[in-house]
Design a protein around this motif. Structure first.
Motif, PDB file in Angstrom:
ATOM      1  N   CYS A  29       0.812  -1.220   0.000  1.00 42.72           N
ATOM      2  CA  CYS A  29       0.000   0.000   0.000  1.00 42.72           C
ATOM      3  C   CYS A  29       0.845   1.269   0.000  1.00 42.72           C
ATOM      4  O   CYS A  29       0.357   2.350  -0.369  1.00 42.72           O
ATOM      5  CB  CYS A  29      -0.950   0.010   1.197  1.00 42.72           C
ATOM      6  SG  CYS A  29      -0.119  -0.075   2.797  1.00 42.72           S
ATOM      7  N   ILE A  30       2.118   1.167   0.398  1.00 44.11           N
ATOM      8  CA  ILE A  30       2.958   2.369   0.409  1.00 44.11           C
ATOM      9  C   ILE A  30       3.892   2.426  -0.800  1.00 44.11           C
ATOM     10  O   ILE A  30       4.693   3.346  -0.919  1.00 44.11           O
ATOM     11  CB  ILE A  30       3.784   2.476   1.710  1.00 44.11           C
ATOM     12  CG1 ILE A  30       4.794   1.325   1.826  1.00 44.11           C
ATOM     13  CG2 ILE A  30       2.870   2.529   2.925  1.00 44.11           C
ATOM     14  CD1 ILE A  30       5.707   1.460   3.026  1.00 44.11           C
ATOM     15  N   ARG A  31       3.782   1.433  -1.690  1.00 48.20           N
ATOM     16  CA  ARG A  31       4.628   1.447  -2.883  1.00 48.20           C
ATOM     17  C   ARG A  31       4.242   2.613  -3.786  1.00 48.20           C
ATOM     18  O   ARG A  31       3.064   2.864  -4.031  1.00 48.20           O
ATOM     19  CB  ARG A  31       4.507   0.138  -3.660  1.00 48.20           C
ATOM     20  CG  ARG A  31       5.442   0.079  -4.880  1.00 48.20           C
ATOM     21  CD  ARG A  31       5.183  -1.147  -5.717  1.00 48.20           C
ATOM     22  NE  ARG A  31       5.562  -2.369  -5.043  1.00 48.20           N
ATOM     23  CZ  ARG A  31       6.797  -2.874  -5.061  1.00 48.20           C
ATOM     24  NH1 ARG A  31       7.774  -2.221  -5.688  1.00 48.20           N
ATOM     25  NH2 ARG A  31       7.057  -4.005  -4.434  1.00 48.20           N
ATOM     26  N   ILE A  32       5.232   3.318  -4.296  1.00 47.03           N
ATOM     27  CA  ILE A  32       5.022   4.402  -5.243  1.00 47.03           C
ATOM     28  C   ILE A  32       5.148   3.826  -6.652  1.00 47.03           C
ATOM     29  O   ILE A  32       6.174   3.220  -6.981  1.00 47.03           O
ATOM     30  CB  ILE A  32       6.045   5.533  -5.041  1.00 47.03           C
ATOM     31  CG1 ILE A  32       5.908   6.122  -3.642  1.00 47.03           C
ATOM     32  CG2 ILE A  32       5.864   6.634  -6.095  1.00 47.03           C
ATOM     33  CD1 ILE A  32       6.992   7.119  -3.284  1.00 47.03           C
ATOM     34  N   PRO A  33       4.134   3.964  -7.499  1.00 50.22           N
ATOM     35  CA  PRO A  33       4.183   3.375  -8.842  1.00 50.22           C
ATOM     36  C   PRO A  33       5.440   3.805  -9.612  1.00 50.22           C
ATOM     37  O   PRO A  33       5.808   4.983  -9.607  1.00 50.22           O
ATOM     38  CB  PRO A  33       2.917   3.921  -9.511  1.00 50.22           C
ATOM     39  CG  PRO A  33       1.994   4.217  -8.375  1.00 50.22           C
ATOM     40  CD  PRO A  33       2.869   4.672  -7.246  1.00 50.22           C
ATOM     41  N   ALA A  34       6.083   2.825 -10.230  1.00 54.78           N
ATOM     42  CA  ALA A  34       7.261   3.043 -11.092  1.00 54.78           C
ATOM     43  C   ALA A  34       8.516   3.439 -10.328  1.00 54.78           C
ATOM     44  O   ALA A  34       9.570   3.637 -10.937  1.00 54.78           O
ATOM     45  CB  ALA A  34       6.970   4.082 -12.170  1.00 54.78           C
ATOM     46  N   ALA A  35       8.452   3.548  -9.000  1.00 54.80           N
ATOM     47  CA  ALA A  35       9.648   3.900  -8.222  1.00 54.80           C
ATOM     48  C   ALA A  35      10.530   2.672  -8.038  1.00 54.80           C
ATOM     49  O   ALA A  35      10.047   1.535  -7.981  1.00 54.80           O
ATOM     50  CB  ALA A  35       9.251   4.470  -6.871  1.00 54.80           C
TER      51      ALA A  35
END
Length: 339
Positions: A29-35
């Motif tokens: 849930c805390i993953r930043i897309p494409a990071a």
């Protein structure tokens, strides 16, 4: 070039965070897309997540520190230059040298990487944004913000400095720049323009807020706290319109500041040591200089973006203020490899 983490977390003298690319499902849930995402768990009770925002660049990071019980660790930068950090959520206690402080959501500062060797106490959770700034990039803001020169000079003399002794509180402007960047797509043909635009806007916003607290007034007149806030609003308005050939009308700035035109002129000159017009012209020319050095647009495009009537007048203005014409600046920057 793969993205590498530009800082080191050491839990003890022998134990250093060993990062993996896998993120537990409960933390997705805390993953930043494409990071570019890195994860480390320590003794089952402490978790570190570092996410690099930009592909092929290690400049911008969002970190989450999560703990079920208090934990101590050392945080150290592994690059040269400066770090602009902003606490987005939570609370962190830290010390460097003999200084001890605590930071909470909204606190931010600009420090040299040499000064960024902190002993941290994490009691529950904290989310922090970091921007790693090369000295060559920061120096391109020193005309608009003279305090930057002092920071660069201190670094050149071997000092380990920071812009303010302690972090300052965001007024909401830093967050308004950072939050949209966290969900932005940095792929595609215009990715580099997005990245550069974000970095420049964030640095200007941070320096604008930080430098008001740092300015040393040589010949002050009495300026109330309300007037000081108004002066910063006026300066921010000037900085946001550098594409114009002239600054916003004095009458318009006076209304923004809720001050008489004469009082605004006197306070601005006393506090910033230059007139509003001179400040605007200096900031405008430095913005042009940065645009030329980036080399992302043709010189003709930069000329039109800054509303010059023709290229010859643009070139003459740049040479008069900077001592070199646009082509000479661009050639020097290309030979130097950029910053």
């Amino acid at each position: 070039m793969p993205v590498t983490i530009p800082f080191e977390i050491r839990i003890s003298k022998k134990a250093c965070a060993c990062w993996s690319a896998a993120l537990p499902p409960k933390l997705e849930c805390i993953r930043i897309p494409a990071a570019a995402t890195f994860y480390h768990q320590y003794k089952g009770s402490t978790q570190f997540i570092a996410q690099g925002l930009f592909p092929q660049s290690s400049m911008a990071w969002v970190t989450h520190y999560l703990a079920r019980k208090p934990v101590h660790f050392n945080l150290k930068a592994s690059k040269e230059g400066f770090i602009l950090y902003c606490i987005l959520d939570g609370l962190l206690e830290y010390s460097f040298g003999s200084q001890h402080a605590s930071g909470q959501a909204g606190h931010f500062n600009l420090v040299s990487c040499q000064a960024f060797e902190q002993q941290v106490v994490l009691r529950e959770k904290c989310k922090i944004f970091y921007l790693f700034i090369p000295p060559g990039l920061l120096e391109k803001f020193q005309v608009t913000f003279p305090i930057v020169k002092k920071l660069l000079d201190n670094l050149g003399l071997g000092g380990a400095g920071q812009l303010l002794e302690y972090q300052t509180k965001d007024t909401g402007q830093m967050l308004s720049v950072i939050e949209p960047a966290l969900g932005m797509d940095y792929s595609g043909a215009d990715a580099n323009l997005k990245i550069v635009g974000f970095i420049e806007k964030l640095i200007i916003t941070a320096l604008d807020l930080l430098s008001v607290s740092k300015i040393e007034i040589k010949h002050p007149i009495y300026i109330s706290n309300e007037e000081l806030i108004a002066l910063r609003l006026v300066r921010s308005a000037l900085l946001s319109r550098t594409e114009l050939t002239r600054p916003p009308a004095l009458e318009q700035l006076s209304r923004l500041a809720n001050m008489s035109e004469k009082r605004l002129e006197d306070c601005f000159k006393s506090y910033f040591q230059m007139t509003m017009f001179d400040f605007f012209q200096a900031a405008r020319m430095e913005a042009i200089y940065r645009a030329i050095c980036r080399g992302e647009r043709t010189l003709s495009q930069i000329c039109w973006e800054f509303n010059y009537q023709d290229y010859s007048s643009f070139s003459a203005a740049v040479k008069k203020k900077l001592g070199r014409n646009p082509r000479q600046i661009l050639r020097t920057e290309l030979l130097a490899g950029g910053s």
